[in-house]
Design an enzyme around this catalytic site. Structure first.
Site, short mmCIF file in Angstrom:
data_model
loop_
_atom_site.label_atom_id
_atom_site.label_comp_id
_atom_site.label_asym_id
_atom_site.label_seq_id
_atom_site.Cartn_x
_atom_site.Cartn_y
_atom_site.Cartn_z
N SER A 191 0.87 -1.20 0.05
CA SER A 191 0.25 0.00 -0.08
C SER A 191 0.81 1.10 -0.15
O SER A 191 0.60 1.66 -1.00
CB SER A 191 -1.10 -0.61 1.45
OG SER A 191 -1.90 -0.75 0.28
N ASP A 203 -6.86 -7.42 4.84
CA ASP A 203 -6.70 -8.39 3.95
C ASP A 203 -6.43 -10.08 4.93
O ASP A 203 -5.54 -10.78 4.12
CB ASP A 203 -5.70 -8.05 3.39
CG ASP A 203 -5.67 -6.59 2.44
OD1 ASP A 203 -6.75 -7.21 1.98
OD2 ASP A 203 -5.09 -5.86 2.17
N ARG A 258 -13.40 -13.00 -1.55
CA ARG A 258 -12.37 -13.95 -0.45
C ARG A 258 -13.45 -14.56 0.73
O ARG A 258 -12.77 -15.93 1.04
CB ARG A 258 -12.27 -12.84 0.42
CG ARG A 258 -10.69 -12.95 -0.24
CD ARG A 258 -9.58 -12.01 0.52
NE ARG A 258 -8.60 -11.70 -0.77
CZ ARG A 258 -7.75 -10.81 -0.72
NH1 ARG A 258 -7.96 -9.70 0.31
NH2 ARG A 258 -6.67 -10.48 -1.43
N ARG A 285 1.19 3.64 -3.43
CA ARG A 285 1.54 5.46 -2.81
C ARG A 285 2.54 5.71 -3.26
O ARG A 285 2.30 7.47 -3.76
CB ARG A 285 0.89 5.84 -1.59
CG ARG A 285 -0.96 5.24 -1.29
CD ARG A 285 -1.42 5.20 -0.17
NE ARG A 285 -2.41 4.80 -0.06
CZ ARG A 285 -3.33 3.51 -0.03
NH1 ARG A 285 -2.72 2.99 -0.20
NH2 ARG A 285 -4.71 3.59 0.11
C1 S3P Z 1 -6.21 -1.11 0.37
C2 S3P Z 1 -6.85 -1.16 1.41
C3 S3P Z 1 -7.47 -3.02 1.65
C4 S3P Z 1 -7.34 -3.66 1.15
C5 S3P Z 1 -6.66 -3.64 0.40
C6 S3P Z 1 -5.42 -2.21 -0.08
C7 S3P Z 1 -5.61 0.30 0.59
O1 S3P Z 1 -9.10 -2.08 1.38
O2 S3P Z 1 -7.74 -4.07 1.09
O3 S3P Z 1 -5.48 -4.71 0.33
O4 S3P Z 1 -3.85 0.46 -0.10
O5 S3P Z 1 -5.68 1.46 0.42
P1 S3P Z 1 -10.15 -1.81 1.79
O6 S3P Z 1 -9.56 -1.01 2.96
O7 S3P Z 1 -10.55 -0.58 0.72
O8 S3P Z 1 -11.49 -2.35 2.00
#
Ligand code: S3P
Length: 455
Positions: A29, A326, A357, A33
Site C-alpha cells: 500500500s 487482508d 474472499r 502510493r
Molecule cells: C488497500 C486497502 C484495503 C486492502 C487492499 C489495499 C489500500 O482495502 O484490502 O488490499 O491500499 O488502500 P479496503 O480498505 O478498501 O477494504
C-alpha cells in the site's frame, strides 16, 4: 493483462520446525502510493525499500503513461513528478492486471482530469463492480462509460473544473476514501471525506508529507473526518518503505503453527491501522515478541520474534476488521488449528474483494476438512490443534480464483495438516509476493510446485 500464463499448482506438506530470520518486502500500500504521489509531486522523489511486485510495476507504468519519469539507480527508485494538476492524458488504456486497489486509487487520481482515461484489467478485476468508487467521482462531475454494472473496461472523463464534495464513505474502505481524496487533489476548494471507522491511513499521512493541506479529526467512536484543500503544491520526498505486515502474516502464522518453530521477521510496519492480526493472534495465545520498536520515516516499525504456540479460539470483533481486512484468510487457517471455536465478525468487506474472499476461504477450508460455517458477514471455525484429518489426501486443489492471499494461506495450512494441501495456482504469488516461495522454503517449509499438472 489477462491470465496469459497457464496455472501452476503447488503442494504443501507437514514440515519440520521453521527457523531463521527474514526480511519481508516493502509494504504494498505504501509502495504504490509512493509511486503515485512521487509521480504527481513536483521535483524529485527517492524511494528505498519499495516492494517490486505487480502492484508496483503496474502503478509505475500508469504514472509513466501520465507523464512521470521513473528510473532505478541501484536500490533507489527516483521519480521526477509532473506537479499537482499536471498529469497528461494516457495514450493507451491503463492495464491494471490483477491489481484492484491500484486501479481504484488511480481512478480517483486521474478521473477528475478533463480528458479520457480508460481502465482495463484481468478476468478477476473485470468481474467486480466499481460503483463504490465511481459514485463519488460522478458527484464530482466525472462522466463514466463502462461495461454493464460499472465493470471494466471503464473510461472516465472529468469536467473542466471538478466540484468538491463532502463524502460519507458507506463502508470502511481505505480504497474508496483514498480515491475521493486523490480526486480532491485536482479539485478547487475543500474535499471532505467522512469514514465510519478508521481504515489504513497511508494516503492521509503520506499526502501531508508531500505538502498537501490536509486535516483529520477523529470522533469519540473512531469515525474520522478528513478535509483536503485541492490544487495545492505537492513536493517530492524521500521515502523508506517498511516491510509489509500483510505479507508478514504468512510466515508469522506458519511459525506459530509448525511445532518448535522460532522465526524472526525484521523491519515490519506496525502502523496501528494494520496490526489487527497481531492483536488477534496474541489474544489467541500466540508468542509474538515485538522487538526494537522504533519510528522510521514517520511510521512505527519493529522486528517480530515468533515461536510456535498453542492457540485458543476467540471472537474477533467487527470493529477490528478494517485493521486486518487482508489477513482473514490466514487467520482462518490459524483458527483451524486452535483449540475451540473462532468467530470472525463484520466480514462484509471481504465479499467485495477480487474474488469474494469469504466464500473462497470457506470453500478451501471445507475442501481440507475444516469444520466451519460461512455466514453472510461472518466465519466460524472449529479448530483441531493436532491437525488430524485436515488437508486433502486425494490431492483435490483449493480454487484460488487468481487471489494470491488465498493461495498463500492454504499453502501455510499444508505445513501442519495431517494430509497435504494443494492449491490450483501459484502464478499470482510470483507476481504479487515474488519472494514468498524462497522465504518460506528457506525457513524449512515443504512447499513444492506440481510440475506438469494443471489442477
Ligand atoms: C488497500 C486497502 C484495503 C486492502 C487492499 C489495499 C489500500 O482495502 O484490502 O488490499 O491500499 O488502500 P479496503 O480498505 O478498501 O477494504
Amino acid at each position: 493483462m489477462s491470465h496469459a500464463s497457464p496455472p501452476k499448482p503447488a503442494i504443501a506438506r507437514r514440515s519440520p520446525a521453521l527457523s531463521g530470520s527474514i526480511r519481508i518486502p516493502g509494504d504494498t500500500s505504501i509502495s504504490y502510493r509512493s509511486l503515485m504521489f512521487g509521480g504527481l509531486a513536483a521535483g524529485e522523489t527517492r524511494i528505498t525499500g519499495l516492494s517490486e511486485d505487480e502492484d508496483v510495476v503496474i502503478t509505475s507504468r500508469a504514472m509513466q503513461a501520465m507523464g512521470a519519469a521513473i528510473r532505478k539507480d541501484g536500490d533507489t527508485w527516483i521519480i521526477n513528478g509532473v506537479g499537482n494538476g499536471c498529469l497528461i492524458a494516457p495514450e493507451a488504456p491503463l492495464d491494471f492486471g490483477n491489481v484492484g486497489a491500484g486501479c481504484r486509487l488511480v481512478m480517483g487520481l486521474v478521473g477528475v482530469y478533463d480528458f479520457d482515461s480508460t481502465f482495463v484489467g484481468d478476468a478477476s478485476l473485470a468481474r467486480r463492480p466499481r460503483g463504490r468508487v465511481l459514485d463519488p467521482l460522478r458527484d464530482m462531475g466525472v462522466q463514466v462509460r463502462s461495461a454493464e454494472g460499472d465493470r471494466l473496461p471503464i473510461t472516465l472523463r472529468g469536467p473542466r473544473t471538478a466540484t468538491p464534495i463532502t463524502y460519507r464513505v458507506p463502508m470502511p474502505s481505505a480504497q474508496v476514501k483514498s480515491a475521493v481524496l486523490l480526486a480532491g487533489l485536482n479539485t478547487p476548494g475543500i474535499t471532505t471525506v467522512i469514514e465510519p471507522a478508521t481504515t489504513r491511513d497511508h494516503t492521509e499521512k503520506m499526502l501531508k508529507g508531500f505538502g498537501a493541506d490536509l486535516a483529520v479529526e477523529t470522533d469519540a467512536r473512531g469515525g474520522r473526518t478528513i478535509r483536503l484543500e485541492g490544487r495545492g503544491r505537492l513536493t517530492g520526498q524521500a521515502i523508506d518503505v517498511p516491510g509489509d505486515p500483510s505479507s508478514t502474516a504468512f510466515p508469522l502464522v506458519a511459525a506459530l503453527l509448525v511445532p518448535d518453530s522460532d522465526v524472526t521477521i525484521v523491519n515490519v510496519l506496525m502502523n496501528p491501522t494494520r496490526t489487527g492480526l497481531i492483536l488477534t493472534l496474541q489474544a489467541m495465545g500466540a508468542r509474538i515478541e515485538v522487538i526494537n520498536p522504533r519510528l522510521a520515516g514517520g511510521e512505527d516499525v519493529a522486528d517480530l520474534r515468533v515461536r510456535s504456540s498453542r492457540l485458543k479460539g476467540v471472537t474477533v470483533p467487527e470493529e477490528r476488521a478494517p485493521s486486518m481486512i487482508d489477513e482473514y484468510p490466514v487467520l482462518a487457517v490459524a483458527a483451524a488449528f486452535a483449540e475451540g471455536t473462532t468467530t470472525m465478525l463484520g466480514l462484509d468487506e471481504l465479499r467485495g474483494k477480487e474474488p469474494d474472499r469469504l466464500a473462497a476461504v470457506a470453500a478451501g477450508l471445507k475442501l481440507n476438512g475444516v469444520d466451519c460455517d460461512e455466514g453472510h458477514s461472518s466465519l466460524i471455525v472449529r479448530g483441531r490443534p493436532d491437525g488430524k484429518g485436515l488437508g486433502n489426501a486425494a490431492g483435490d486443489a483449493v480454487a484460488t480464483h487468481l487471489d494470491h492471499r488465498i493461495a498463500m494461506s492454504f499453502l501455510v495450512m499444508g505445513l501442519v495438516s495431517q494430509h497435504p494441501v494443494t492449491v490450483d495456482d501459484t502464478t499470482m504469488i510470483a507476481t504479487r509476493f515474488p519472494s514468498f516461495m524462497d522465504l518460506m522454503t528457506g525457513l524449512g517449509a515443504r512447499i513444492e510446485p506440481i510440475e506438469g499438472k494443471a489442477a
